[in-house]
Design a protein around this motif. Sequence first.
Motif, mmCIF file in Angstrom:
data_model
loop_
_atom_site.group_PDB
_atom_site.id
_atom_site.type_symbol
_atom_site.label_atom_id
_atom_site.label_comp_id
_atom_site.label_asym_id
_atom_site.label_seq_id
_atom_site.Cartn_x
_atom_site.Cartn_y
_atom_site.Cartn_z
ATOM 1 N N LYS A 76 92.836 -6.369 47.742
ATOM 2 C CA LYS A 76 92.978 -7.811 48.184
ATOM 3 C C LYS A 76 91.435 -8.240 47.867
ATOM 4 O O LYS A 76 90.471 -7.877 48.192
ATOM 5 N N PRO A 77 91.543 -9.710 47.481
ATOM 6 C CA PRO A 77 90.254 -10.552 47.529
ATOM 7 C C PRO A 77 89.406 -10.482 48.772
ATOM 8 O O PRO A 77 90.192 -10.281 49.979
ATOM 9 N N LEU A 78 88.121 -10.333 48.763
ATOM 10 C CA LEU A 78 87.307 -10.282 50.174
ATOM 11 C C LEU A 78 86.803 -11.622 50.856
ATOM 12 O O LEU A 78 86.595 -12.530 50.119
ATOM 13 N N THR A 79 87.326 -11.735 52.252
ATOM 14 C CA THR A 79 86.697 -12.770 52.823
ATOM 15 C C THR A 79 85.772 -12.354 53.857
ATOM 16 O O THR A 79 85.807 -11.436 54.450
ATOM 17 N N ALA A 80 85.020 -13.207 54.543
ATOM 18 C CA ALA A 80 83.866 -12.783 55.499
ATOM 19 C C ALA A 80 84.579 -12.640 56.815
ATOM 20 O O ALA A 80 85.641 -12.914 56.999
ATOM 21 N N ALA A 81 83.870 -11.531 57.519
ATOM 22 C CA ALA A 81 84.378 -10.964 58.929
ATOM 23 C C ALA A 81 84.535 -12.215 59.636
ATOM 24 O O ALA A 81 85.456 -12.173 60.643
ATOM 25 N N GLU A 82 83.869 -13.272 59.500
ATOM 26 C CA GLU A 82 83.812 -14.448 60.558
ATOM 27 C C GLU A 82 84.910 -15.516 60.136
ATOM 28 O O GLU A 82 85.020 -16.546 60.995
ATOM 29 N N THR A 83 85.631 -15.320 59.289
ATOM 30 C CA THR A 83 86.748 -16.316 58.696
ATOM 31 C C THR A 83 87.767 -16.456 59.660
ATOM 32 O O THR A 83 88.370 -15.483 60.300
ATOM 33 N N VAL A 84 88.052 -17.707 60.016
ATOM 34 C CA VAL A 84 89.041 -18.232 61.105
ATOM 35 C C VAL A 84 90.124 -19.158 60.161
ATOM 36 O O VAL A 84 89.886 -19.809 59.357
ATOM 37 N N ALA A 88 91.764 -16.439 56.497
ATOM 38 C CA ALA A 88 91.496 -15.127 57.261
ATOM 39 C C ALA A 88 92.720 -13.984 56.824
ATOM 40 O O ALA A 88 92.164 -12.965 56.684
ATOM 41 N N ALA A 89 93.766 -14.518 56.795
ATOM 42 C CA ALA A 89 94.965 -13.483 56.440
ATOM 43 C C ALA A 89 95.202 -13.567 54.818
ATOM 44 O O ALA A 89 96.023 -12.821 54.365
ATOM 45 N N HIS A 90 94.459 -14.217 54.053
ATOM 46 C CA HIS A 90 94.621 -14.423 52.731
ATOM 47 C C HIS A 90 94.189 -13.404 51.727
ATOM 48 O O HIS A 90 94.485 -12.902 50.819
ATOM 49 N N GLY A 91 92.837 -12.791 52.288
ATOM 50 C CA GLY A 91 92.325 -11.723 51.697
ATOM 51 C C GLY A 91 91.929 -10.602 52.874
ATOM 52 O O GLY A 91 92.181 -10.782 54.106
ATOM 53 N N LYS A 92 91.142 -9.563 52.144
ATOM 54 C CA LYS A 92 90.786 -8.451 53.091
ATOM 55 C C LYS A 92 89.522 -8.985 53.739
ATOM 56 O O LYS A 92 88.727 -9.421 53.208
ATOM 57 N N TRP A 278 82.817 -7.830 18.292
ATOM 58 C CA TRP A 278 82.820 -7.071 19.742
ATOM 59 C C TRP A 278 84.062 -7.508 20.273
ATOM 60 O O TRP A 278 84.250 -8.843 20.259
ATOM 61 N N THR A 279 84.978 -6.768 21.016
ATOM 62 C CA THR A 279 85.850 -7.139 21.782
ATOM 63 C C THR A 279 85.936 -6.693 23.210
ATOM 64 O O THR A 279 85.217 -5.531 23.201
ATOM 65 N N VAL A 280 86.406 -7.258 24.201
ATOM 66 C CA VAL A 280 86.517 -6.698 25.407
ATOM 67 C C VAL A 280 87.621 -5.597 25.611
ATOM 68 O O VAL A 280 88.713 -6.098 24.953
ATOM 69 N N LYS A 281 87.434 -4.747 26.153
ATOM 70 C CA LYS A 281 88.528 -3.829 26.286
ATOM 71 C C LYS A 281 88.486 -3.153 27.761
ATOM 72 O O LYS A 281 87.615 -2.687 28.310
ATOM 73 N N PRO A 282 89.527 -3.681 28.612
ATOM 74 C CA PRO A 282 90.527 -4.693 28.452
ATOM 75 C C PRO A 282 89.743 -6.093 28.643
ATOM 76 O O PRO A 282 88.826 -6.027 29.067
ATOM 77 N N PRO A 283 90.802 -7.131 28.370
ATOM 78 C CA PRO A 283 90.390 -8.360 28.499
ATOM 79 C C PRO A 283 89.936 -8.566 30.041
ATOM 80 O O PRO A 283 90.750 -8.000 30.850
ATOM 81 N N SER A 284 88.897 -9.076 30.406
ATOM 82 C CA SER A 284 88.403 -9.126 31.811
ATOM 83 C C SER A 284 88.199 -10.772 32.310
ATOM 84 O O SER A 284 87.412 -11.252 31.915
ATOM 85 N N SER A 285 89.087 -10.950 33.323
ATOM 86 C CA SER A 285 88.547 -12.061 34.380
ATOM 87 C C SER A 285 88.622 -11.587 35.839
ATOM 88 O O SER A 285 89.474 -10.749 36.080
ATOM 89 N N THR A 286 87.434 -11.936 36.388
ATOM 90 C CA THR A 286 87.030 -11.332 37.620
ATOM 91 C C THR A 286 86.962 -12.560 38.763
ATOM 92 O O THR A 286 86.316 -13.707 38.427
ATOM 93 N N LYS A 287 87.642 -12.654 39.698
ATOM 94 C CA LYS A 287 87.719 -13.448 40.734
ATOM 95 C C LYS A 287 86.600 -13.060 41.788
ATOM 96 O O LYS A 287 86.590 -12.014 42.427
ATOM 97 N N LEU A 288 85.642 -14.143 42.340
ATOM 98 C CA LEU A 288 84.656 -13.727 43.003
ATOM 99 C C LEU A 288 85.018 -13.407 44.354
ATOM 100 O O LEU A 288 86.161 -14.118 44.774
ATOM 101 N N PHE A 289 84.525 -13.278 45.481
ATOM 102 C CA PHE A 289 84.693 -13.275 46.620
ATOM 103 C C PHE A 289 85.230 -14.582 47.187
ATOM 104 O O PHE A 289 84.204 -15.600 46.786
ATOM 105 N N LEU A 290 86.097 -14.911 48.020
ATOM 106 C CA LEU A 290 86.341 -16.174 48.462
ATOM 107 C C LEU A 290 85.635 -16.765 49.552
ATOM 108 O O LEU A 290 85.189 -16.195 50.441
ATOM 109 N N LEU A 291 85.694 -18.045 49.319
ATOM 110 C CA LEU A 291 84.795 -19.020 50.497
ATOM 111 C C LEU A 291 85.863 -19.708 51.364
ATOM 112 O O LEU A 291 86.829 -20.001 50.721
#
Length: 472
Positions: A76-84, A88-92, A278-291
């Motif tokens: 799951k997406p990562l959230t800070a340990a101090e998230t309230v 806080a339940a949306h990510g790891k 050049w092509t991306v194998k596989p196509p890649s989109s990455t979500k950053l850690f959430l704020l």
Amino acid sequence: MTRPWLGISCRTTLAVALAVTALPTAAPALADDGSDAAVLTYALPLGTPLPSLTQLQADGGLEGLHAMARTSRTQKPLTAAETVGPAAAHGKVAKESSFAPTPPASLPSALAPGDAIYPEPSRKMTLDECRKGLGSDKKFFVKSRFAVCTGTSFLQTWLKNGRVKGKSWFNLRVVGTVAKNSRETDYEFHFSEMGKVGSVPANALKISVKPEITQSWPSRARYTYGGTMPGTKTFAEAKRQKSFTHTVHAKPGQGSGRLDTIFAVYQPTITVTPPAPWTVKPPSSTKLFLLAPRWEAAGYLANSTGSGNPARRGAATFSYAVPLVYSAKNGAVEQEVAKHIRLAFLSPDDTKPYMSAKKVPGQNPNAPLHRTRDSRRNEDNGKAAIAQCKRYWGPNYTEGGKKQCDEYPFRSTLEGAAEHQYDPDARKFNFSAKPVRAEHNRDAGLLLKGFYAKNRMLADTKDDAFLVKITT
């Protein structure tokens, strides 16, 4: 098959990589038919040791990266340990603390009685502060509720006919800040530590950044976006311009309840596209850690009327539990209270009332404190603590007014001495009461009130919380 770089650097990297969000799946083997020009891209935690070009070119050199991708793609997406709040339940939740490694400076000691003032929280953060705060192992750095950052490393391996010809890499850090009494959250995107090795057209690699609110509570909330974020830049352009901005504004009147609260998830998506052929194998989109930004318009906090402009009432913060800092140093106006709390943290068996396995909250994000403005509960907390001061130190524990009964957790918290009266599941006597100098108790209370106000601490809700840190 031997993995030349995996044995050197990836044993610890694999554990760190469990926090990587939305990594691509492992790429299939590429045919050696003279026609394939492919780029494999990976998102890794900052500080992850990167394999050298020689290691990548060795037999089995890509297997370590593929292993990290396979391990991480289900996380799951990562959230800070101090998230309230709901985020806080949306990510790891991250395991490590996100607080500043160096606590704030001690509070002023040369103050007139009753003039104890809690310092203003930081509302700015430089790239260097973010870099140092994240270090080589943290995913989040929380300088204050108004200044936070996170970041990710990106690695691209360039292959022709299934053989590694080069690599490129860059780090992307995101610094989020909020100005005083503002409903706008500001984000600075910093590209840094960019480089390439091998004869590959990395400078033409396109990097697309799509920053947005991906989740809201309530879902009906809408936002206005601004800033200089261009959407797409080439590797060379990002390296030259380095930084871009993005802003998010939420109007009041869209939130929940009388506090008009909006909780949200801010999560940029990064996509890389190499130049043809050049092509991306596989196509890649990455979500950053959430704020986790938050907006509210609590009537008991600053700017509740918008200075006469209802469209500006309330303010934004980041929804993290931050520490109230007390000093136990000689000369600190709150010294005896700080020593009392430190005793409750470190030697709970030496505190009164006695309770086996006593462990008071407020020491870590798993058991924080929650503010209350309920006057009856505040009074009941005080009465329960005073009863213990009288029980152990006698009816004259004040020594003629020289001392007051100090209690921890504070009487202005849901976890105060009377918690068991309101929550039968709460452990009875899981608090400490002790007579302390009256002026120290009074000034500690003033500092606490200042902390509540300046950090926009919501009351009587589990969607907001704070911690306590004692400096010596």
